[in-house]
Scaffold this active site. Structure first.
Site, PDB file in Angstrom:
ATOM      1  N   LYS A  76       0.843  -1.205   0.000  1.00 40.24           N
ATOM      2  CA  LYS A  76       0.000   0.000   0.000  1.00 40.24           C
ATOM      3  C   LYS A  76       0.867   1.240   0.000  1.00 40.24           C
ATOM      4  O   LYS A  76       2.031   1.206   0.440  1.00 40.24           O
ATOM      5  CB  LYS A  76      -0.956   0.032   1.195  1.00 40.24           C
ATOM      6  CG  LYS A  76      -0.298   0.097   2.592  1.00 40.24           C
ATOM      7  CD  LYS A  76       0.018   1.493   3.086  1.00 40.24           C
ATOM      8  CE  LYS A  76       0.770   1.465   4.407  1.00 40.24           C
ATOM      9  NZ  LYS A  76       1.673   2.524   4.678  1.00 40.24           N
ATOM     10  N   ASP A 130      -2.059  -1.588  10.285  1.00 39.38           N
ATOM     11  CA  ASP A 130      -2.277  -1.606   8.832  1.00 39.38           C
ATOM     12  C   ASP A 130      -2.936  -2.901   8.337  1.00 39.38           C
ATOM     13  O   ASP A 130      -3.329  -2.984   7.174  1.00 39.38           O
ATOM     14  CB  ASP A 130      -0.935  -1.478   8.085  1.00 39.38           C
ATOM     15  CG  ASP A 130      -0.346  -0.080   8.180  1.00 39.38           C
ATOM     16  OD1 ASP A 130      -1.093   0.854   8.538  1.00 39.38           O
ATOM     17  OD2 ASP A 130       0.850   0.068   7.888  1.00 39.38           O
TER      18      ASP A 130
HETATM   19  O1  C5P Z   1       0.207  -1.135  14.915  1.00 36.65           O
HETATM   20  P1  C5P Z   1       1.631  -1.384  14.601  1.00 36.65           P
HETATM   21  O2  C5P Z   1       2.214  -2.483  15.438  1.00 36.65           O
HETATM   22  O3  C5P Z   1       1.899  -1.586  13.152  1.00 36.65           O
HETATM   23  O4  C5P Z   1       2.419  -0.064  15.003  1.00 36.65           O
HETATM   24  C1  C5P Z   1       3.814  -0.014  15.139  1.00 36.65           C
HETATM   25  C2  C5P Z   1       4.161   1.186  16.007  1.00 36.65           C
HETATM   26  O5  C5P Z   1       3.862   2.404  15.328  1.00 36.65           O
HETATM   27  C3  C5P Z   1       3.370   1.271  17.293  1.00 36.65           C
HETATM   28  O6  C5P Z   1       3.996   0.548  18.316  1.00 36.65           O
HETATM   29  C4  C5P Z   1       3.363   2.747  17.590  1.00 36.65           C
HETATM   30  O7  C5P Z   1       4.572   3.115  18.185  1.00 36.65           O
HETATM   31  C5  C5P Z   1       3.333   3.376  16.212  1.00 36.65           C
HETATM   32  N1  C5P Z   1       1.973   3.749  15.786  1.00 36.65           N
HETATM   33  C6  C5P Z   1       1.381   4.856  16.366  1.00 36.65           C
HETATM   34  N2  C5P Z   1       0.122   5.221  15.962  1.00 36.65           N
HETATM   35  C7  C5P Z   1      -0.520   4.528  15.005  1.00 36.65           C
HETATM   36  C8  C5P Z   1       0.075   3.399  14.396  1.00 36.65           C
HETATM   37  C9  C5P Z   1       1.338   3.033  14.801  1.00 36.65           C
HETATM   38  O8  C5P Z   1       1.957   5.514  17.236  1.00 36.65           O
HETATM   39  N3  C5P Z   1      -1.746   4.929  14.621  1.00 36.65           N
END
Ligand code: C5P
Length: 288
Positions: free
Chosen positions: A12, A136
């Site tokens: 994406k 995502d």
């Molecule tokens: O959700 P995911 O594990 O992919 O996110 C990785 C990191 O990115 C999270 O631990 C967080 O630090 C940051 N993040 C965030 N806000 C979001 C998505 C991700 O702060 N909306």
């Protein structure tokens, strides 16, 4: 004979990415438009007694740290399936690139396993599992184009107005999403995208008007740290892109082109400097 399924797992790009505020749970409240492109990993799933992962890439973990492994474990446990699955990941999407490569593999495993073991789950049944795996993953499961809010998991479909012609450049370094969000200073942000305007321009199929609102606030962190990202954007504009932006938390940069000829020549020029350069279109397939 063990059943086998093969699926595409598309990357994406984010056509805008706005952060509204930092939430008490540590995540950031987002407003972003996500769009699938036809740069795909290929996922092959085969019924087996336990969960195993193999890949053509040396850059991803092939154990329980891989998000695809976690997706399989979570789904099988949720549906009380005592079997496993042999997962092969043909990696074509650059790793640590802001293109949701790991998330899309996990999403493909969720929907593939649903078919492999005839679980009969609807996409809505799989969404909570997807959100649990990563912000995502729900979008990657739904696919197409969507306006994502919350931490990225609340999705409104955007109708497929047109197919984009995209030149994508991934510089040689990777960035950590958590570090980029961690370094974001919301009080210093001057420019925010107008997401409604972007969607209106999308409906009118106007790349020029889309360009005016293609802003990714995470560039405020990454371009400071890695000026190379700013240079790639400039170069793509010089090569005729109508709009340029960093995808997600970076460092991939993409340019949108209004002609295939210009896009091909931009790809060829960028190839002299960067190894990972792709000329792709919007992803139109559906094997979910
Ligand atoms: O959700 P995911 O594990 O992919 O996110 C990785 C990191 O990115 C999270 O631990 C967080 O630090 C940051 N993040 C965030 N806000 C979001 C998505 C991700 O702060 N909306």
């Amino acid at each position: 004979m063990a059943k086998i399924i093969a699926l595409n797992a598309p990357a994406k790009i984010n056509l805008t990415l706005d952060v509204k505020y930092k939430r008490p749970d540590g995540y950031h409240e987002l407003e972003t438009i996500m769009h699938q492109i036809d740069l795909c990993d290929r996922i092959i799933l085969e019924q087996d007694r336990k969960i195993t992962i193999s890949s053509n890439s040396q850059q991803i973990p092939i154990d329980s740290n891989n998000l695809a492994y976690k997706a399989a474990a979570e789904l099988l446990e949720n549906y009380g399936i005592k079997e496993g699955v042999k997962i092969f990941i043909e990696k074509n999407i650059p790793v640590g690139a802001g293109l949701a490569g790991g998330s899309t593999d996990a999403a493909a495993v969720l929907s593939g396993l649903n078919r492999l073991y005839d679980l009969g789950a609807e996409i809505n049944d799989l969404m909570p599992l997807a959100a649990n795996l990563g912000s995502d993953v729900p979008f990657c499961l739904q696919g197409g184009t969507a306006l994502a809010t919350g931490r990225g998991e609340l999705l409104q479909s955007v109708h497929p107005a047109h197919a984009l012609t995209v030149v994508l450049v991934k510089p040689s370094f990777a960035v950590s999403t958590a570090e980029v969000y961690g370094a974001l200073n919301l009080t210093l942000l001057k420019d925010h995208p107008d997401t409604r305007e972007l969607l209106a321009a999308w409906d009118r199929k106007s790349l020029e008007n889309m360009a005016l609102n293609m802003i990714n606030v995470l560039e405020s962190v990454t371009i400071n740290r890695f000026p190379e990202i700013g240079r790639i954007k400039m170069r793509l504009l010089e090569l005729g892109a109508s709009a340029v932006l960093m995808s997600g938390s970076g460092p991939s940069v993409f340019g949108l082109f209004n002609s295939m000829g210009k896009a091909e020549s931009a790809r060829d020029q960028m190839k002299y400097i960067y190894q990972d350069v792709f000329l792709v279109s919007s992803y139109m397939g559906s094997d979910r």
